[in-house]
Design a protein around this motif. Structure first.
Motif, PDB file in Angstrom:
ATOM      1  N   THR A   1      -1.396 -18.967  36.588  1.00 40.11           N
ATOM      2  CA  THR A   1      -2.529 -18.420  35.843  1.00 40.11           C
ATOM      3  C   THR A   1      -2.029 -17.421  34.792  1.00 40.11           C
ATOM      4  OG1 THR A   1      -2.822 -16.836  37.631  1.00 40.11           O
ATOM      5  CG2 THR A   1      -4.268 -18.723  37.634  1.00 40.11           C
ATOM      6  N   TYR A   2      -0.960 -16.701  35.131  1.00 43.01           N
ATOM      7  CA  TYR A   2      -0.372 -15.756  34.179  1.00 43.01           C
ATOM      8  C   TYR A   2       0.037 -16.471  32.905  1.00 43.01           C
ATOM      9  CZ  TYR A   2       3.563 -13.261  32.064  1.00 43.01           C
ATOM     10  OH  TYR A   2       4.415 -12.677  31.179  1.00 43.01           O
TER      11      TYR A   2
ATOM     12  N   ILE B   1      -7.010  -4.084  22.855  1.00 43.69           N
ATOM     13  CA  ILE B   1      -6.163  -4.431  24.004  1.00 43.69           C
ATOM     14  C   ILE B   1      -6.995  -5.199  25.022  1.00 43.69           C
ATOM     15  CG2 ILE B   1      -4.750  -3.519  25.884  1.00 43.69           C
ATOM     16  CD1 ILE B   1      -4.163  -1.118  24.219  1.00 43.69           C
ATOM     17  N   VAL B   2      -6.556  -6.390  25.378  1.00 39.15           N
ATOM     18  CA  VAL B   2      -7.178  -7.118  26.488  1.00 39.15           C
ATOM     19  C   VAL B   2      -6.195  -7.071  27.663  1.00 39.15           C
ATOM     20  CG1 VAL B   2      -8.504  -8.663  25.025  1.00 39.15           C
ATOM     21  CG2 VAL B   2      -6.206  -9.306  25.733  1.00 39.15           C
ATOM     22  N   SER B   3      -6.682  -7.298  28.866  1.00 44.53           N
ATOM     23  CA  SER B   3      -5.753  -7.275  30.000  1.00 44.53           C
ATOM     24  C   SER B   3      -6.011  -8.453  30.901  1.00 44.53           C
ATOM     25  CB  SER B   3      -5.887  -6.005  30.847  1.00 44.53           C
ATOM     26  OG  SER B   3      -6.568  -5.010  30.164  1.00 44.53           O
ATOM     27  N   PHE B   4      -4.970  -8.843  31.610  1.00 42.19           N
ATOM     28  CA  PHE B   4      -5.201  -9.817  32.667  1.00 42.19           C
ATOM     29  C   PHE B   4      -4.484  -9.377  33.927  1.00 42.19           C
ATOM     30  CE2 PHE B   4      -1.219 -11.764  31.409  1.00 42.19           C
ATOM     31  CZ  PHE B   4      -1.247 -11.680  30.029  1.00 42.19           C
ATOM     32  N   TYR B   5      -5.146  -9.645  35.047  1.00 43.15           N
ATOM     33  CA  TYR B   5      -4.672  -9.200  36.356  1.00 43.15           C
ATOM     34  C   TYR B   5      -4.395 -10.430  37.194  1.00 43.15           C
ATOM     35  CZ  TYR B   5      -6.612  -4.675  35.029  1.00 43.15           C
ATOM     36  OH  TYR B   5      -6.880  -3.507  34.380  1.00 43.15           O
TER      37      TYR B   5
ATOM     38  N   GLN C   1       1.156  -2.273   9.767  1.00 40.63           N
ATOM     39  CA  GLN C   1       2.199  -3.187  10.233  1.00 40.63           C
ATOM     40  C   GLN C   1       2.021  -3.489  11.706  1.00 40.63           C
ATOM     41  OE1 GLN C   1       6.217  -2.268   9.502  1.00 40.63           O
ATOM     42  NE2 GLN C   1       6.085  -2.768   7.344  1.00 40.63           N
ATOM     43  N   SER C   2       1.707  -2.454  12.456  1.00 43.28           N
ATOM     44  CA  SER C   2       1.574  -2.643  13.885  1.00 43.28           C
ATOM     45  C   SER C   2       0.397  -3.562  14.191  1.00 43.28           C
ATOM     46  CB  SER C   2       1.424  -1.280  14.550  1.00 43.28           C
ATOM     47  OG  SER C   2       0.604  -1.371  15.648  1.00 43.28           O
ATOM     48  N   ALA C   3      -0.706  -3.422  13.425  1.00 42.97           N
ATOM     49  CA  ALA C   3      -1.856  -4.293  13.637  1.00 42.97           C
ATOM     50  C   ALA C   3      -1.511  -5.727  13.286  1.00 42.97           C
ATOM     51  CB  ALA C   3      -3.035  -3.815  12.805  1.00 42.97           C
ATOM     52  N   LEU C   4      -0.645  -5.887  12.305  1.00 46.56           N
ATOM     53  CA  LEU C   4      -0.250  -7.233  11.919  1.00 46.56           C
ATOM     54  C   LEU C   4       0.682  -7.842  12.968  1.00 46.56           C
ATOM     55  CD1 LEU C   4      -0.278  -9.375   9.675  1.00 46.56           C
ATOM     56  CD2 LEU C   4       1.840  -8.344   8.866  1.00 46.56           C
ATOM     57  N   GLN C   5       1.579  -6.996  13.462  1.00 46.80           N
ATOM     58  CA  GLN C   5       2.505  -7.472  14.488  1.00 46.80           C
ATOM     59  C   GLN C   5       1.737  -7.988  15.699  1.00 46.80           C
ATOM     60  OE1 GLN C   5       5.120  -4.130  14.958  1.00 46.80           O
ATOM     61  NE2 GLN C   5       6.870  -5.461  15.206  1.00 46.80           N
ATOM     62  N   HIS C   6       0.761  -7.205  16.114  1.00 45.53           N
ATOM     63  CA  HIS C   6      -0.006  -7.570  17.310  1.00 45.53           C
ATOM     64  C   HIS C   6      -1.488  -7.422  17.008  1.00 45.53           C
ATOM     65  CE1 HIS C   6       3.609  -7.545  19.735  1.00 45.53           C
ATOM     66  NE2 HIS C   6       3.930  -6.396  19.209  1.00 45.53           N
ATOM     67  N   PRO C   7      -2.103  -8.452  16.433  1.00 40.60           N
ATOM     68  CA  PRO C   7      -3.540  -8.345  16.141  1.00 40.60           C
ATOM     69  C   PRO C   7      -4.311  -8.066  17.424  1.00 40.60           C
ATOM     70  CG  PRO C   7      -2.618 -10.395  15.266  1.00 40.60           C
ATOM     71  CD  PRO C   7      -1.566  -9.764  16.098  1.00 40.60           C
ATOM     72  N   VAL C   8      -3.882  -8.717  18.506  1.00 39.12           N
ATOM     73  CA  VAL C   8      -4.463  -8.412  19.810  1.00 39.12           C
ATOM     74  C   VAL C   8      -3.312  -7.998  20.707  1.00 39.12           C
ATOM     75  CG1 VAL C   8      -5.651  -9.341  21.806  1.00 39.12           C
ATOM     76  CG2 VAL C   8      -6.298 -10.100  19.533  1.00 39.12           C
ATOM     77  N   ARG C   9      -3.431  -6.839  21.309  1.00 41.95           N
ATOM     78  CA  ARG C   9      -2.419  -6.468  22.294  1.00 41.95           C
ATOM     79  C   ARG C   9      -2.920  -6.885  23.656  1.00 41.95           C
ATOM     80  NH1 ARG C   9       1.380  -2.904  20.522  1.00 41.95           N
ATOM     81  NH2 ARG C   9       1.011  -2.240  18.380  1.00 41.95           N
ATOM     82  N   TYR C  10      -1.981  -7.183  24.535  1.00 42.40           N
ATOM     83  CA  TYR C  10      -2.448  -7.512  25.881  1.00 42.40           C
ATOM     84  C   TYR C  10      -1.557  -6.863  26.915  1.00 42.40           C
ATOM     85  CZ  TYR C  10       1.050 -11.190  25.251  1.00 42.40           C
ATOM     86  OH  TYR C  10       2.185 -11.883  24.977  1.00 42.40           O
ATOM     87  N   GLU C  11      -2.162  -6.618  28.050  1.00 42.58           N
ATOM     88  CA  GLU C  11      -1.429  -6.021  29.166  1.00 42.58           C
ATOM     89  C   GLU C  11      -1.553  -6.946  30.351  1.00 42.58           C
ATOM     90  OE1 GLU C  11      -2.316  -1.312  28.448  1.00 42.58           O
ATOM     91  OE2 GLU C  11      -3.550  -2.453  29.834  1.00 42.58           O
ATOM     92  N   TRP C  12      -0.486  -7.049  31.094  1.00 41.96           N
ATOM     93  CA  TRP C  12      -0.537  -7.853  32.310  1.00 41.96           C
ATOM     94  C   TRP C  12      -0.338  -6.916  33.480  1.00 41.96           C
ATOM     95  CZ3 TRP C  12       4.333  -9.839  34.849  1.00 41.96           C
ATOM     96  CH2 TRP C  12       4.027 -10.500  36.039  1.00 41.96           C
ATOM     97  N   VAL C  13      -1.240  -7.001  34.450  1.00 46.03           N
ATOM     98  CA  VAL C  13      -1.106  -6.168  35.640  1.00 46.03           C
ATOM     99  C   VAL C  13      -0.952  -7.092  36.841  1.00 46.03           C
ATOM    100  CG1 VAL C  13      -2.140  -4.353  37.020  1.00 46.03           C
ATOM    101  CG2 VAL C  13      -2.630  -4.483  34.576  1.00 46.03           C
TER     102      VAL C  13
END
Lengths: 391, 393
Positions: free
Chosen positions: A129-130, A113-117, B170-182
């Motif tokens: 930027t998003y 999991i990577v994140s961006f703020y 399957q989940s790893a294939l769906q999202h090889p990299v997961r990302y979060e936006w804050v």
């Protein structure tokens, strides 16, 4: 009426305040807004990077992100806390965080999991930027899958179809480059100019009351034509508005020619229609201004009224924040601002190029503003003669 | 005592002048509320969109169902052609058109890319943003599911043996990299939270400039001048104390109470805002006295001050990012207290920074306070005060 018209022209030519407010200031604002936003989209906004992984893969990711149009990695930070502090200081608008072990998880297909703020206190910078950071994250995932697929003997073209089966093709109608200057300047310039038209109409009539030259004005109007009080009123009022209108229209047309002729902002309806819309808009502002000063026949009160009303136009016209998302009572009063109707006409004709007939209610509304002085065409001389100036 | 006299005289002028009270009390009281009402919707939801579905398939219906279910878009109509849909846009019934091509499902089932066309009305960036976000979200979701074969067989995926497998694979294939936006500080990306803090600072600055302009204008019109034996410095200080004392409660209401009333995000410390307020008010006051010499009529101050509100809002760097200013405008913006005031207030109060984080702006405000203080002193000395009578020979 000709006498009043000529008298007013002489007054306009010899009073510097008219030139400063109707010519110099609007043109200055035109230059300010269009040169401030001349790049159209802010490019290379400073963002931060927190790369705790430090592998070849993540370095590559950072390099690619830096190459995106809107982002520029200005600074690297050792921890998200440091990056957050930099954001609070305003050094960066956003930062991208790659935790330790990202590459390892990626290789072993364990979905890191990577994140961006983003700092959404600065909404425009945040959304730009998003967009880049999200795109980068999707691409990184895609690159990982592609490596796997290559290993299985699938061509890159086939892999693309697998990675991104559905593609969205966006067609922004009228402003394909998402130019912020097109989005904002097209309304800000007429908006600031309309403020001046409103002020100077109020000023032009109010100053006669304040400096006790109203008698002279009425005497000029009475010099020729029907001697009745009502027709003197009409001649005085419309002679004055016509002379001021002439100067205002010239500046308004200059603005239109600057925006659509010189800067070549999209103008689907053609410049003649744009000039027509501007003419109507200026007349509407004059009408509203004359109405304000005749209702409150005192220069100070009239100008206060015009200021309070005019400044709200920018927010309530819906150019930046849509009227449909405002409370219903605000939506109701938005119709009382000429700039709202000008904005709707601009969208209809200049931006989208629909026929003017599709926007007839707004044309009608502006015409109604322009006709407001008719309410006072009989009583104008009484207002001017009766009111003494109280400082 | 010159200070006392000048202080009392100024307070008297403030409270006996309806115009000053209107702009220095009523406007700061009501305008922030009005703006908050205008922008308090924060964001635009359920942007109306018309769809043209040429595919009439299970997958196209799935796409549209998900699109309608997003918070950002709402399908208000269906059209049989793009022209018909655009006509709805021209009537302002919708702000976008989504076109699904006839081979949508067929392409997806045979492992080819398909392209959904999105036409956006550009009268407002928020419509565009909402529609683009909604469509991107839906397409990314469906893409991830198609990849693992959950939407019906993808022949390439099936042939290469990446479909099937455990749920985790399957989940790893769906999202090889997961990302979060804050989204920090203004977490809901609200328009009021973004624009109103800067507007508040501008309301303070512009009303104070108007108030000072009205008072100095009136005095000049009536040819009232401070007696020549008054010290210029003490006269200026007296006026300053009166205005600033008057503006402290007004500022606390505008900067402290209004964000509270409308639940604008604020995580900062009001005391630190108070520390910032001091140089800001002094700088604005001195600028006001300096500008007060320009107009010859009391009312001219409206012409100067009111229209500058809009350019100054832009120059504060809140809407158009300051990092993207051309150099000339960047330097030009530095001469106005609102530029530093708005940036510092947003950092302190909305973003929870500390005074040490805004020292650039803080010192810039003090520098302005001093420079405009000198010009204001010169104005008092040469314009607002009687000249000493020359000694008779």
């Amino acid at each position: 009426m000709l006498d009043v018209f000529l008298r007013e022209l002489r007054r306009l030519a010899t009073t510097p305040v008219y030139w400063l407010t109707l010519v110099v200031a609007p043109l200055f604002c035109a230059l300010l807004f269009t040169s401030l936003m001349r790049s159209g989209l802010p490019a290379d906004l400073p963002i931060g990077l927190v790369d705790m992984d430090g592998s070849a893969t993540t370095r590559n990711l950072a390099r690619n992100l830096d190459a995106f149009q809107n982002c520029h990695i200005a600074e690297r930070y050792a921890s998200p806390t440091e990056a957050r502090a930099a954001m609070q200081r305003g050094d960066i608008y956003a930062f991208y965080y790659i935790p330790r072990g990202t590459t390892q998880k990626l290789m072993s297909q364990r979905s890191p999991i990577v994140s961006f703020y983003t700092n959404n206190q600065f909404l425009v910078a945040a959304s730009l930027t998003y967009k880049d950071m999200r795109m980068m994250s999707e691409l990184t995932g895609g690159a990982a899958t592609r490596t796997v697929m290559r290993g299985k003997g699938v061509t890159d073209g086939q892999t693309m179809a697998l990675l991104q089966p559905i593609v969205i093709d966006t067609h922004p109608i009228g402003n394909p480059s998402l130019n912020y200057s097109i989005y904002l300047s097209n309304i800000l310039l007429p908006g600031v100019f309309s403020l001046f038209c409103l002020f100077m109409t109020v000023w032009g009539i109010g100053i006669e009351i304040k400096e006790s030259t109203a008698d002279e004005l009425l005497a000029t109007a009475a010099r020729r034509g029907h001697p009745g009080a009502a027709s003197i009123s009409a001649r005085a009022l419309f002679g004055k508005l016509a002379a001021q209108g002439l100067l205002m229209q010239l500046v308004g047309w200059t603005l239109v020619l600057y925006l659509y002729g010189y800067l070549r902002y999209p103008c689907q309806c053609g410049i003649p229609t744009a000039l027509g819309i501007m003419t109507l808009f200026v007349a509407a502002c004059q009408g509203l201004g004359a109405f304000m000063i005749c209702t409150l026949p005192n220069l100070r009160l009239g100008l206060s009224f015009a200021s309070l009303w005019g400044v709200v136009s920018f927010s309530i016209c819906g150019m930046s924040f849509p009227v449909m998302a405002m409370p219903s009572w605000v939506q109701g009063i938005s119709h009382l601002f000429p700039l709202r109707h000008y904005y709707l006409l601009y969208v209809n004709s200049m931006l989208d190029g629909w026929p003017l007939a599709a926007a007839w209610p707004y044309v009608l509304a502006l015409a109604a503003f322009a006709l407001l002085p008719l309410l006072y065409c009989r009583s104008f001389s009484r207002i001017m003669a009766r009111t003494a100036y109280h400082p | 005592m010159t200070i006392n006299n000048s202080f009392a005289q100024t307070l008297r002028s403030i409270f006996t002048d309806g115009g000053v009270l209107l702009f220095c009390v009523v406007v700061p009281l009501l305008y922030p509320v009005l703006y908050a009402f205008i922008y308090n919707g924060e964001t635009v939801r359920e942007v109306p969109v018309v769809v043209v579905d040429d595919s009439h398939s299970r997958l196209s219906r799935e796409y549209l169902r998900r699109l309608d279910a997003t918070a950002d878009a709402s399908i208000v109509g269906r059209a049989s052609s793009i022209e018909e849909a655009k006509a709805a846009v021209s009537r302002r019934e919708a702000y976008g058109v989504v076109y699904i091509p006839s081979d949508f499902q067929e392409s997806l089932m045979t492992g080819r890319q398909t392209r959904v066309q999105l036409y956006c009305d550009m009268s407002g960036m928020l419509y565009y943003k909402a529609l683009l976000t909604a469509n991107t979200d839906v397409s990314l979701d469906m893409n991830a599911e198609i990849k693992v074969g959950r939407m019906g067989g993808n022949p390439i995926a099936a042939a290469s043996g990446i479909q099937g497998g455990t749920a985790e694979q399957q989940s790893a294939l769906q999202h090889p990299v997961r990302y979060e936006w804050v989204a920090l500080f203004n977490a809901q990306s609200g328009f009021a939270s973004f624009l109103i803090p800067a507007v508040l600072i501008l309301v303070l600055q512009q009303t104070m400039l108007l108030g000072i302009g009205l008072i100095t204008g009136t005095r000049r019109e009536r040819k009232e001048k401070a007696p020549s034996q008054w010290s210029s410095f003490q006269t200026l200080t007296g006026i300053a104390l009166a205005f600033i004392a008057f503006y402290i409660p007004v500022s606390l209401y505008v900067l402290g109470v209004v964000p509270e009333m409308f639940n604008l995000p604020h995580i900062g410390n009001l005391w630190e805002v108070g520390c910032l307020l001091l140089p800001f008010l002094v700088a604005v006051f001195n600028l006001g006295v300096t500008l007060g010499v320009l107009p010859r009529k009391r009312e001219s101050v409206f012409l100067i001050v009111v229209f500058t509100s809009v350019p100054l809002l832009f120059l504060s760097g809140v809407s158009w990012p300051a990092a993207a200013f051309p150099p000339f405008w960047h330097y030009f913006a530095q001469i106005f207290p609102s530029t530093h005031g708005a940036t510092a207030y947003i950092k302190l109060y909305c973003m929870g920074a500390h005074l040490s984080d805004v020292r650039t702006e803080y010192f810039a405000l003090w520098a302005q306070a001093i420079i405009y203080g000198i010009t204001a002193w010169l104005c008092v000395r040469y314009v607002y005060k009687e000249h000493p009578k020359p000694l008779q020979p």
